[in-house]
Design an enzyme around this catalytic site. Structure first.
Site, PDB file in Angstrom:
ATOM      1  N   LYS A 272      -8.489   3.760   2.238  1.00 17.93           N
ATOM      2  CA  LYS A 272      -7.509   3.250   3.185  1.00 17.93           C
ATOM      3  C   LYS A 272      -7.271   4.274   4.285  1.00 17.93           C
ATOM      4  CE  LYS A 272      -4.722   0.355   0.081  1.00 17.93           C
ATOM      5  NZ  LYS A 272      -4.929  -0.911   0.796  1.00 17.93           N
ATOM      6  N   GLU A 344      -8.960  -3.969  -5.496  1.00 18.71           N
ATOM      7  CA  GLU A 344      -8.994  -3.539  -6.903  1.00 18.71           C
ATOM      8  C   GLU A 344      -8.019  -4.304  -7.789  1.00 18.71           C
ATOM      9  OE1 GLU A 344      -7.112  -2.209  -4.737  1.00 18.71           O
ATOM     10  OE2 GLU A 344      -5.213  -2.083  -5.804  1.00 18.71           O
ATOM     11  N   ARG A 346      -7.336  -7.515  -8.085  1.00 22.45           N
ATOM     12  CA  ARG A 346      -7.947  -8.673  -8.743  1.00 22.45           C
ATOM     13  C   ARG A 346      -8.907  -8.234  -9.840  1.00 22.45           C
ATOM     14  NH1 ARG A 346     -10.218 -10.535  -2.962  1.00 22.45           N
ATOM     15  NH2 ARG A 346      -8.364  -9.346  -2.379  1.00 22.45           N
TER      16      ARG A 346
HETATM   17  N1  BES Z   1      -2.484  -3.034  -2.732  1.00 17.52           N
HETATM   18  C1  BES Z   1      -3.239  -3.647  -1.700  1.00 17.52           C
HETATM   19  C2  BES Z   1      -2.480  -4.797  -1.027  1.00 17.52           C
HETATM   20  C3  BES Z   1      -1.416  -4.404  -0.047  1.00 17.52           C
HETATM   21  C4  BES Z   1      -1.742  -3.961   1.205  1.00 17.52           C
HETATM   22  C5  BES Z   1      -0.096  -4.585  -0.369  1.00 17.52           C
HETATM   23  C6  BES Z   1      -0.748  -3.659   2.122  1.00 17.52           C
HETATM   24  C7  BES Z   1       0.897  -4.307   0.547  1.00 17.52           C
HETATM   25  C8  BES Z   1       0.573  -3.830   1.789  1.00 17.52           C
HETATM   26  C9  BES Z   1      -4.530  -4.217  -2.246  1.00 17.52           C
HETATM   27  O1  BES Z   1      -5.090  -3.527  -3.302  1.00 17.52           O
HETATM   28  C10 BES Z   1      -5.521  -4.166  -1.131  1.00 17.52           C
HETATM   29  O2  BES Z   1      -5.870  -3.099  -0.737  1.00 17.52           O
HETATM   30  N2  BES Z   1      -5.927  -5.343  -0.654  1.00 17.52           N
HETATM   31  C11 BES Z   1      -6.814  -5.424   0.427  1.00 17.52           C
HETATM   32  C12 BES Z   1      -7.818  -6.496   0.118  1.00 17.52           C
HETATM   33  C13 BES Z   1      -8.985  -6.551   1.061  1.00 17.52           C
HETATM   34  C14 BES Z   1      -9.852  -5.331   0.859  1.00 17.52           C
HETATM   35  C15 BES Z   1      -9.759  -7.804   0.801  1.00 17.52           C
HETATM   36  C16 BES Z   1      -6.009  -5.778   1.679  1.00 17.52           C
HETATM   37  O3  BES Z   1      -5.071  -6.546   1.579  1.00 17.52           O
HETATM   38  O4  BES Z   1      -6.315  -5.223   2.714  1.00 17.52           O
HETATM   39 ZN    ZN Z   2      -3.780  -2.478  -4.479  1.00 18.99          ZN
HETATM   40 MN    MN Z   3      -6.357  -1.937  -2.663  1.00 17.54          MN
END
Ligand code: BES
Ligand code: ZN
Ligand code: MN
Length: 488
Positions: A272, A344, A346
């Site tokens: 990230k 991750e 899912r």
């Molecule tokens: N924990 C995150 C989701 C999240 C992101 C929650 C921002 C709250 C704020 C999750 O694990 C994630 O990183 N999801 C990605 C999925 C994508 C790679 C398909 C996302 O939402 O960007």
């Molecule tokens: Zn996450």
């Molecule tokens: Mn994530």
């Protein structure tokens, strides 16, 4: 904090209630005029002087009002006689009172008719919410609010009985919500999978739960290749926590809650960006809500069987971390091409959902801070609710509405499944950016053919950013109401 009711039905008896402070929730200007004389007069004067203009959420604070026994009086204007307006005004009023020297508070309502359990529940919940303060890693945090006891003023015995029952439920909800809030607030180095397992084991004793913690080896034996793939990049040992409250009859099929317990989500090799990455300590909010709901349901000794599953691990990059393109075999036997290691949640939930089958559950609900896309879709007020089961969806939606912890139903049409096609495995773990919250739910759906299942995406509701940064404890109120609604 202590909660109780006092019966003060006779004229003049609200003004005579003994407490450090009296908070009056006012439904309308007319209702204020019908209060005991000293209380009505003070309100009328303030209205005339332009110090309160009867806008919902407005609070008037008055000190040593002649003829009123409590040294402090606060009026919170609700503007309507609804439960929702009551709760909002209550929160505003408590905000004004909590900072002062008040130890004992009496809450009276004007213009709401006879109070019922929902009002009692609101008082206990809102009092806990208003006075919560994160202190665990902040020794310099201000002293905790001095508020020790709250009494709800009722007009008659029957009313007090109903309100008392609401207070009892509200206290349990408050305990569960605060627990979830506190643990989600704790930083990643103070809230590891091991810390969560220790917390759960402690709750076995304190709440009479059966708790079992599976280690990496156990998960290997079970074939949880997907969960293990996420955990393999971290030096913190994973924990797969199973908690049981068996308050129902032996033969009752349990409700199973499954929580995403990523104690820190760096994204893994699909790292990230740095900005706001700290907020990924909240990525165990789903797990925290499962722990909180277990606490609330057990405290109420609800006649229901409830299983809470928490899949806990960090998501880290390292020389051993799973890589984009790696294919893993889930516990269900289906293979997954991990195209993005940041998707991750899912990956850990799918194995936990397969594990849930062994309980022959009545229903399974998973709770996860799953997608940023859900925040884009619904913002921060409503959690995303996904289920192919209309009755279950309606039940959860209703639980959220009554608990003031609302959700909104999202689609799960088969067409969305296309996005998960992979050349090298049964499915990929991501689709395109479009409809990201739905494709994440569609991924989970592939693991629930044997279950009555719903999924709550709480990415937008589990915490707040900005000035009020911190966990909310949601959706413990929704989940607890849902589970209590299934008690015998
Ligand atoms: N924990 C995150 C989701 C999240 C992101 C929650 C921002 C709250 C704020 C999750 O694990 C994630 O990183 N999801 C990605 C999925 C994508 C790679 C398909 C996302 O939402 O960007
Ligand atoms: Zn996450
Ligand atoms: Mn994530």
């Amino acid at each position: 904090m202590d909660f109780k009711t006092v019966v003060a039905g006779a004229p003049g008896s609200v003004a005579a209630v003994a407490a450090d402070a009296l908070l009056v929730i006012v439904a309308s200007v007319e209702a204020a005029a019908a209060l005991d004389q000293p209380l009505a007069d003070e309100f009328a004067r303030a209205l005339r002087d332009g110090d309160i203009d009867s806008k919902p959420g407005q609070v008037l604070y008055a000190h040593r009002v002649a003829g009123v026994k409590a040294a402090r009086v606060a009026y919170a204007f609700a503007g309507a006689a609804t439960a929702r307006a009551f709760r909002k005004a209550l929160a505003a009023g408590l905000g004004a009172i909590k900072a002062g020297g008040t130890k004992s508070l009496a809450v009276a309502a004007a213009g709401f008719g006879a109070l019922d359990a929902s009002h009692g529940e609101a008082v206990a919940m809102v009092a806990a919410e208003a006075t919560y303060l994160y202190r665990q890693t902040k020794p310099s945090a201000p002293a905790p609010a001095r508020l020790k006891s709250v009494a709800v003023v009722c007009a008659a015995k029957a009313e007090a009985t109903a309100v008392s029952e609401g207070l009892r439920v509200g206290e349990a909800l408050a305990e569960g919500t605060t627990l979830a809030r506190e643990w989600a607030n704790r930083p990643g180095n103070h809230c590891t999978p091991t810390h969560l397992a220790t917390l759960a084991l402690g709750m076995a004793k304190s709440h009479g739960l059966k708790v079992e913690v599976l280690e990496r080896k156990d998960c290997e034996k079970l074939g949880m290749g997907s969960f293990l793939a996420v955990a393999q990049g971290s030096d913190e040992p994973l924990k797969f926590i199973v908690m049981r409250w068996m308050g129902g009859a032996k033969a009752d099929a349990p409700v199973v809650l499954v929580g995403k317990g990523i104690t820190f989500d760096t994204g893994g090799i699909s790292l990230k960006p740095a900005a706001e990455m700290d907020e990924m300590k909240f990525d165990m909010g789903g797990a925290a809500s499962v722990l909180g709901t277990m606490a609330a349901v057990a405290r109420l000794k609800a006649k229901v069987n409830l299983v809470g599953i928490v899949a806990a691990t960090e998501n880290m990059p390292s020389g051993r971390a799973v890589k984009p393109g790696d294919v893993v075999t889930s516990m269900s036997g289906q293979t997954i091409e991990i195209l993005n290691t940041d998707a991750e949640g899912r990956l850990i939930l799918c194995d936990a959902l397969t594990y849930a089958e062994r309980f022959k559950p009545a229903v399974v609900v998973d709770i996860a801070t799953l997608t940023g896309a859900c925040v884009i879709a619904l913002g921060h007020h409503r959690s995303g609710l996904f289920s192919s089961d209309d009755a279950l969806a309606a039940e959860l939606q209703a639980a959220g509405d009554t608990a003031f912890d609302p959700a909104w139903r999202m689609p799960l049409d088969d067409e969305y499944d296309e996005a998960l096609k992979s050349h090298f495995a049964d499915m990929g773990n991501v689709g395109s950016r479009a409809g990201g919250a739905v494709t994440a739910a569609m991924f989970l759906k592939r693991f629930t053919s044997k279950l009555r299942w719903a999924h709550l995406d709480i990415a937008g509701t589990a915490w707040k950013s900005g000035a009020a940064k911190g966990a909310t404890g949601r959706p413990v109120p929704l989940l607890t109401h849902f589970v209590l609604g299934r008690a015998r």
